[in-house]
Design a protein around this motif. Structure first.
Motif, mmCIF file in Angstrom:
data_model
loop_
_atom_site.group_PDB
_atom_site.id
_atom_site.type_symbol
_atom_site.label_atom_id
_atom_site.label_comp_id
_atom_site.label_asym_id
_atom_site.label_seq_id
_atom_site.Cartn_x
_atom_site.Cartn_y
_atom_site.Cartn_z
ATOM 1 N N SER A 1 90.076 -29.972 3.772
ATOM 2 C CA SER A 1 89.788 -29.049 4.866
ATOM 3 C C SER A 1 91.028 -28.790 5.707
ATOM 4 C CB SER A 1 88.665 -29.597 5.741
ATOM 5 O OG SER A 1 89.022 -30.846 6.282
ATOM 6 N N ARG A 2 91.021 -27.647 6.346
ATOM 7 C CA ARG A 2 92.102 -27.278 7.259
ATOM 8 C C ARG A 2 91.536 -26.295 8.284
ATOM 9 N NH1 ARG A 2 92.488 -25.861 2.521
ATOM 10 N NH2 ARG A 2 92.267 -23.731 1.838
ATOM 11 N N ILE A 3 92.196 -26.250 9.420
ATOM 12 C CA ILE A 3 91.805 -25.311 10.483
ATOM 13 C C ILE A 3 92.897 -24.254 10.566
ATOM 14 C CG2 ILE A 3 91.271 -25.004 12.914
ATOM 15 C CD1 ILE A 3 90.411 -27.964 12.958
ATOM 16 N N ARG A 4 92.488 -23.011 10.381
ATOM 17 C CA ARG A 4 93.446 -21.904 10.459
ATOM 18 C C ARG A 4 93.849 -21.664 11.915
ATOM 19 N NH1 ARG A 4 90.262 -17.440 6.879
ATOM 20 N NH2 ARG A 4 89.881 -16.734 9.006
ATOM 21 N N ASP A 5 94.893 -20.882 12.105
ATOM 22 C CA ASP A 5 95.363 -20.558 13.449
ATOM 23 C C ASP A 5 94.296 -19.850 14.275
ATOM 24 O OD1 ASP A 5 97.822 -21.696 12.930
ATOM 25 O OD2 ASP A 5 98.806 -19.790 12.451
ATOM 26 N N VAL B 1 87.490 -22.914 10.095
ATOM 27 C CA VAL B 1 87.623 -24.091 9.258
ATOM 28 C C VAL B 1 87.458 -23.640 7.804
ATOM 29 C CG1 VAL B 1 86.615 -26.323 8.659
ATOM 30 C CG2 VAL B 1 86.736 -25.610 11.047
ATOM 31 N N GLU B 2 88.461 -23.957 6.974
ATOM 32 C CA GLU B 2 88.410 -23.670 5.544
ATOM 33 C C GLU B 2 88.260 -24.996 4.803
ATOM 34 O OE1 GLU B 2 91.250 -19.775 4.989
ATOM 35 O OE2 GLU B 2 92.075 -21.721 4.473
ATOM 36 N N ILE B 3 87.311 -25.037 3.886
ATOM 37 C CA ILE B 3 87.103 -26.242 3.096
ATOM 38 C C ILE B 3 87.079 -25.853 1.634
ATOM 39 C CG2 ILE B 3 85.602 -28.226 2.665
ATOM 40 C CD1 ILE B 3 84.456 -27.577 5.533
ATOM 41 N N ASP B 4 88.025 -26.392 0.876
ATOM 42 C CA ASP B 4 88.036 -26.227 -0.570
ATOM 43 C C ASP B 4 87.212 -27.366 -1.165
ATOM 44 O OD1 ASP B 4 89.721 -23.937 -1.151
ATOM 45 O OD2 ASP B 4 91.341 -25.133 -0.305
ATOM 46 N N ILE B 5 86.229 -27.035 -1.992
ATOM 47 C CA ILE B 5 85.369 -28.032 -2.603
ATOM 48 C C ILE B 5 85.478 -27.873 -4.123
ATOM 49 C CG2 ILE B 5 83.016 -28.933 -2.824
ATOM 50 C CD1 ILE B 5 82.428 -27.541 -0.107
ATOM 51 N N LEU B 6 85.814 -28.964 -4.809
ATOM 52 C CA LEU B 6 85.976 -28.977 -6.250
ATOM 53 C C LEU B 6 84.896 -29.831 -6.890
ATOM 54 C CD1 LEU B 6 87.673 -28.503 -8.893
ATOM 55 C CD2 LEU B 6 88.876 -30.621 -8.286
ATOM 56 N N ASN B 7 84.285 -29.288 -7.929
ATOM 57 C CA ASN B 7 83.341 -30.051 -8.741
ATOM 58 C C ASN B 7 84.142 -30.613 -9.907
ATOM 59 O OD1 ASN B 7 81.182 -31.128 -10.074
ATOM 60 N ND2 ASN B 7 80.146 -29.200 -10.474
ATOM 61 N N PRO B 8 84.568 -31.878 -9.802
ATOM 62 C CA PRO B 8 85.483 -32.428 -10.836
ATOM 63 C C PRO B 8 84.841 -32.566 -12.204
ATOM 64 C CG PRO B 8 84.827 -34.128 -9.284
ATOM 65 C CD PRO B 8 84.208 -32.852 -8.813
ATOM 66 N N LEU C 1 85.050 -23.946 -4.843
ATOM 67 C CA LEU C 1 84.643 -22.874 -3.944
ATOM 68 C C LEU C 1 85.291 -23.090 -2.600
ATOM 69 C CD1 LEU C 1 82.286 -23.748 -1.682
ATOM 70 C CD2 LEU C 1 80.873 -23.771 -3.693
ATOM 71 N N LEU C 2 85.355 -22.019 -1.835
ATOM 72 C CA LEU C 2 85.929 -22.044 -0.498
ATOM 73 C C LEU C 2 84.802 -21.824 0.491
ATOM 74 C CD1 LEU C 2 88.373 -22.019 1.447
ATOM 75 C CD2 LEU C 2 88.472 -19.546 1.078
ATOM 76 N N LEU C 3 84.666 -22.745 1.431
ATOM 77 C CA LEU C 3 83.656 -22.649 2.482
ATOM 78 C C LEU C 3 84.354 -22.313 3.786
ATOM 79 C CD1 LEU C 3 80.779 -23.100 3.605
ATOM 80 C CD2 LEU C 3 81.315 -25.554 3.713
ATOM 81 N N LEU C 4 83.857 -21.294 4.489
ATOM 82 C CA LEU C 4 84.393 -20.889 5.787
ATOM 83 C C LEU C 4 83.360 -21.196 6.856
ATOM 84 C CD1 LEU C 4 85.796 -17.374 4.796
ATOM 85 C CD2 LEU C 4 87.035 -19.541 4.884
ATOM 86 N N LEU C 5 83.782 -21.912 7.888
ATOM 87 C CA LEU C 5 82.874 -22.328 8.961
ATOM 88 C C LEU C 5 83.544 -22.183 10.323
ATOM 89 C CD1 LEU C 5 81.558 -25.651 7.390
ATOM 90 C CD2 LEU C 5 80.233 -23.574 7.738
#
Length: 72
Positions: free
Chosen positions: A57-61, A65-72, A33-37
């Motif tokens: 995580s990464r910070i857009r311009d 803040v975008e965080i990709d979270i994977l349930n392995p 899922l993608l979390l936006l904060l």
């Protein structure tokens, strides 16, 4: 399958944490899922690590803040 997005921008704690934890409870193995904060959620990172989720995580311009979270 389309990646689920949790947009928690503009919410006050603990609402973003509660939203993402609810979404993770329903996230099947192998899905992400993608979390936006508005800011980096350092306490969340510790919980994700503890519970075995992979995250990036990464910070857009625009400062989001975008965080990709994977349930392995």
């Amino acid at each position: 399958m389309m990646k689920k997005t949790v947009d928690a921008r503009g919410l006050e704690p603990p609402q973003p944490f509660e939203l993402v934890m609810d979404a993770l409870a329903d996230l099947p193995k192998g899905e992400s899922l993608l979390l936006l904060l508005d800011r980096m959620p350092h306490p969340l990172f510790r919980i994700l690590d503890r519970d075995g989720y992979k995250h990036e995580s990464r910070i857009r311009d625009d400062g989001v803040v975008e965080i990709d979270i994977l349930n392995p």
